[in-house]
Design a protein around this motif. Structure first.
Motif, PDB file in Angstrom:
ATOM      1  N   GLY A 173       0.333   1.444   7.980  1.00 44.45           N
ATOM      2  CA  GLY A 173       0.319   2.849   7.618  1.00 44.45           C
ATOM      3  C   GLY A 173       1.681   3.474   7.822  1.00 44.45           C
ATOM      4  N   ALA A 174       2.394   3.019   8.844  1.00 42.74           N
ATOM      5  CA  ALA A 174       3.693   3.581   9.206  1.00 42.74           C
ATOM      6  C   ALA A 174       4.815   3.013   8.344  1.00 42.74           C
ATOM      7  CB  ALA A 174       3.977   3.301  10.677  1.00 42.74           C
ATOM      8  N   SER A 175       5.950   3.685   8.392  1.00 45.70           N
ATOM      9  CA  SER A 175       7.139   3.213   7.687  1.00 45.70           C
ATOM     10  C   SER A 175       7.755   2.025   8.422  1.00 45.70           C
ATOM     11  CB  SER A 175       8.173   4.336   7.595  1.00 45.70           C
ATOM     12  OG  SER A 175       8.685   4.635   8.890  1.00 45.70           O
ATOM     13  N   PRO A 228       8.438 -23.524   8.145  1.00 45.86           N
ATOM     14  CA  PRO A 228       8.793 -22.200   7.617  1.00 45.86           C
ATOM     15  C   PRO A 228       7.679 -21.172   7.769  1.00 45.86           C
ATOM     16  CG  PRO A 228       8.360 -23.746   5.828  1.00 45.86           C
ATOM     17  CD  PRO A 228       8.343 -24.547   7.093  1.00 45.86           C
ATOM     18  N   CYS A 229       8.103 -19.927   7.962  1.00 44.22           N
ATOM     19  CA  CYS A 229       7.189 -18.795   8.090  1.00 44.22           C
ATOM     20  C   CYS A 229       7.477 -17.772   6.995  1.00 44.22           C
ATOM     21  CB  CYS A 229       7.348 -18.135   9.454  1.00 44.22           C
ATOM     22  SG  CYS A 229       6.426 -16.587   9.644  1.00 44.22           S
ATOM     23  N   THR A 230       6.428 -17.290   6.343  1.00 40.74           N
ATOM     24  CA  THR A 230       6.533 -16.229   5.343  1.00 40.74           C
ATOM     25  C   THR A 230       5.885 -14.975   5.914  1.00 40.74           C
ATOM     26  OG1 THR A 230       6.355 -17.820   3.520  1.00 40.74           O
ATOM     27  CG2 THR A 230       5.874 -15.522   3.006  1.00 40.74           C
ATOM     28  N   TYR A 231       6.637 -13.886   6.008  1.00 38.87           N
ATOM     29  CA  TYR A 231       6.066 -12.629   6.515  1.00 38.87           C
ATOM     30  C   TYR A 231       6.299 -11.557   5.462  1.00 38.87           C
ATOM     31  CZ  TYR A 231       4.536  -9.074   9.818  1.00 38.87           C
ATOM     32  OH  TYR A 231       3.843  -8.076  10.449  1.00 38.87           O
ATOM     33  N   LEU A 232       5.218 -11.106   4.829  1.00 44.53           N
ATOM     34  CA  LEU A 232       5.303 -10.104   3.773  1.00 44.53           C
ATOM     35  C   LEU A 232       4.535  -8.863   4.209  1.00 44.53           C
ATOM     36  CD1 LEU A 232       4.651 -12.428   0.701  1.00 44.53           C
ATOM     37  CD2 LEU A 232       6.862 -11.593   1.544  1.00 44.53           C
ATOM     38  N   ALA A 233       5.241  -7.772   4.385  1.00 46.38           N
ATOM     39  CA  ALA A 233       4.631  -6.550   4.898  1.00 46.38           C
ATOM     40  C   ALA A 233       4.827  -5.399   3.928  1.00 46.38           C
ATOM     41  CB  ALA A 233       5.236  -6.194   6.255  1.00 46.38           C
ATOM     42  N   CYS A 234       3.749  -4.698   3.652  1.00 46.31           N
ATOM     43  CA  CYS A 234       3.803  -3.486   2.828  1.00 46.31           C
ATOM     44  C   CYS A 234       3.718  -2.294   3.783  1.00 46.31           C
ATOM     45  CB  CYS A 234       2.643  -3.481   1.835  1.00 46.31           C
ATOM     46  SG  CYS A 234       2.714  -2.101   0.667  1.00 46.31           S
ATOM     47  N   TYR A 235       4.849  -1.695   4.046  1.00 46.51           N
ATOM     48  CA  TYR A 235       4.929  -0.578   4.979  1.00 46.51           C
ATOM     49  C   TYR A 235       4.607   0.759   4.295  1.00 46.51           C
ATOM     50  CZ  TYR A 235       7.264  -3.732   8.269  1.00 46.51           C
ATOM     51  OH  TYR A 235       7.560  -4.766   9.125  1.00 46.51           O
ATOM     52  N   ASP A 236       4.363   1.767   5.134  1.00 51.01           N
ATOM     53  CA  ASP A 236       4.196   3.153   4.702  1.00 51.01           C
ATOM     54  C   ASP A 236       3.045   3.347   3.721  1.00 51.01           C
ATOM     55  OD1 ASP A 236       4.907   5.796   5.014  1.00 51.01           O
ATOM     56  OD2 ASP A 236       6.474   5.764   3.482  1.00 51.01           O
ATOM     57  N   MET A 237       1.915   2.704   4.020  1.00 52.46           N
ATOM     58  CA  MET A 237       0.741   2.876   3.168  1.00 52.46           C
ATOM     59  C   MET A 237       0.207   4.310   3.223  1.00 52.46           C
ATOM     60  SD  MET A 237      -0.180   0.199   1.398  1.00 52.46           S
ATOM     61  CE  MET A 237      -1.928   0.446   1.109  1.00 52.46           C
ATOM     62  N   ASN A 238       0.609   5.081   4.220  1.00 48.89           N
ATOM     63  CA  ASN A 238       0.188   6.482   4.287  1.00 48.89           C
ATOM     64  C   ASN A 238       0.770   7.306   3.142  1.00 48.89           C
ATOM     65  OD1 ASN A 238      -1.205   5.884   6.596  1.00 48.89           O
ATOM     66  ND2 ASN A 238       0.301   6.745   8.004  1.00 48.89           N
ATOM     67  N   HIS A 239       1.839   6.790   2.537  1.00 47.99           N
ATOM     68  CA  HIS A 239       2.473   7.482   1.411  1.00 47.99           C
ATOM     69  C   HIS A 239       2.554   6.566   0.188  1.00 47.99           C
ATOM     70  CE1 HIS A 239       4.104   9.479   5.093  1.00 47.99           C
ATOM     71  NE2 HIS A 239       3.807  10.556   4.398  1.00 47.99           N
ATOM     72  N   THR A 240       1.583   5.710   0.026  1.00 46.83           N
ATOM     73  CA  THR A 240       1.650   4.712  -1.039  1.00 46.83           C
ATOM     74  C   THR A 240       1.394   5.323  -2.413  1.00 46.83           C
ATOM     75  OG1 THR A 240       0.902   2.517  -1.692  1.00 46.83           O
ATOM     76  CG2 THR A 240      -0.791   4.050  -0.970  1.00 46.83           C
ATOM     77  N   THR A 241       1.820   4.593  -3.415  1.00 49.21           N
ATOM     78  CA  THR A 241       1.560   4.953  -4.812  1.00 49.21           C
ATOM     79  C   THR A 241       1.113   3.691  -5.545  1.00 49.21           C
ATOM     80  OG1 THR A 241       3.816   4.428  -5.533  1.00 49.21           O
ATOM     81  CG2 THR A 241       3.398   6.699  -4.766  1.00 49.21           C
ATOM     82  N   PRO A 242       0.462   3.837  -6.684  1.00 48.93           N
ATOM     83  CA  PRO A 242       0.087   2.650  -7.455  1.00 48.93           C
ATOM     84  C   PRO A 242       1.293   1.765  -7.792  1.00 48.93           C
ATOM     85  CG  PRO A 242      -1.085   4.568  -8.286  1.00 48.93           C
ATOM     86  CD  PRO A 242      -0.084   5.076  -7.286  1.00 48.93           C
ATOM     87  N   GLU A 243       2.420   2.386  -8.063  1.00 43.83           N
ATOM     88  CA  GLU A 243       3.623   1.626  -8.414  1.00 43.83           C
ATOM     89  C   GLU A 243       4.117   0.792  -7.235  1.00 43.83           C
ATOM     90  OE1 GLU A 243       2.865   4.823 -11.121  1.00 43.83           O
ATOM     91  OE2 GLU A 243       3.230   4.927  -8.945  1.00 43.83           O
TER      92      GLU A 243
END
Length: 198
Positions: free
Chosen positions: A133-135, A163-178
């Motif tokens: 949710g956070a940035s 190997p390690c893959t870390y994929l994070a989508c930050y700031d979901m509190n201000h998310t948009t479809p794009e």
């Protein structure tokens, strides 16, 4: 590879659930065998009981209450965790999964001097796909515990050369479809690379 996907979100219409479904599709399309472990759908019990804790270091009995999950972990050649980050940590059900399944003799060895040694040497690669949710900046100021656990703490279970893959989508509190679509594309590219030779 045989990939154990461990997903943790209680709402099937969430973005995390959409990422989970798409990740499984991508991995299977890449020729991987996927063991899809949805912790909520399987009603995994995350509670480490009093007896579980007493038995924790006894490798003869410490897996008896989670034996099916231990077998799935031991069969895996790759691990992928898919989850939200809540209160700068894992959902309780996922934390409980790690606490109860990655026990001494399975996840790590512990010698008489207290030295740890990774036991998941059969795992060729691992990673996490998660939402915050956070940035990114706020997570950084808080120390970003989930990222540190995955990229550093998991090395207690999986050797450093994997190997390690870390994929994070930050700031979901201000998310948009794009922004969600952009992250989905990033995830697809990241998982497609798992089919590349290691």
């Amino acid at each position: 590879m045989r990939v154990l996907v461990v997903a943790a979100h209680p709402v099937e219409t969430s973005f995390v659930s959409a990422l989970h479904g798409r990740a499984v599709q991508i991995l299977r399309a890449g020729g991987h065998v996927v063991d899809d472990c949805n912790l909520y759908a399987e009603a995994f019990d995350p509670i480490l009981s009093r007896q579980d804790r007493i038995d924790y270091h006894d490798t003869a009995v410490n897996v008896r209450n989670v034996a099916p999950y231990v077998r799935r972990l031991q069969d895996a050649e790759a691990l992928l965790f898919i989850h939200p980050v809540w209160n700068f940590g894992f959902p309780a059900i996922l934390k409980g999964f790690v606490d109860r399944v990655f026990v001494p003799g399975i996840g790590f060895g512990l010698d008489q001097d207290g030295k740890l040694s990774p036991q998941l040497t059969h795992v060729k690669r691992y990673g996490a796909i998660c939402t915050y949710g956070a940035s990114r900046w706020t997570a950084f100021l808080m120390g970003d515990p989930p990222r540190k656990f995955m990229t550093r703490g998991m090395r207690g279970y999986i050797p450093l050369n994997k190997p390690c893959t870390y994929l994070a989508c930050y700031d979901m509190n201000h998310t948009t479809p794009e922004r969600r679509a952009t992250f989905l594309n990033k995830m697809e590219r990241g998982l497609q690379s798992w089919s590349s030779p290691n």
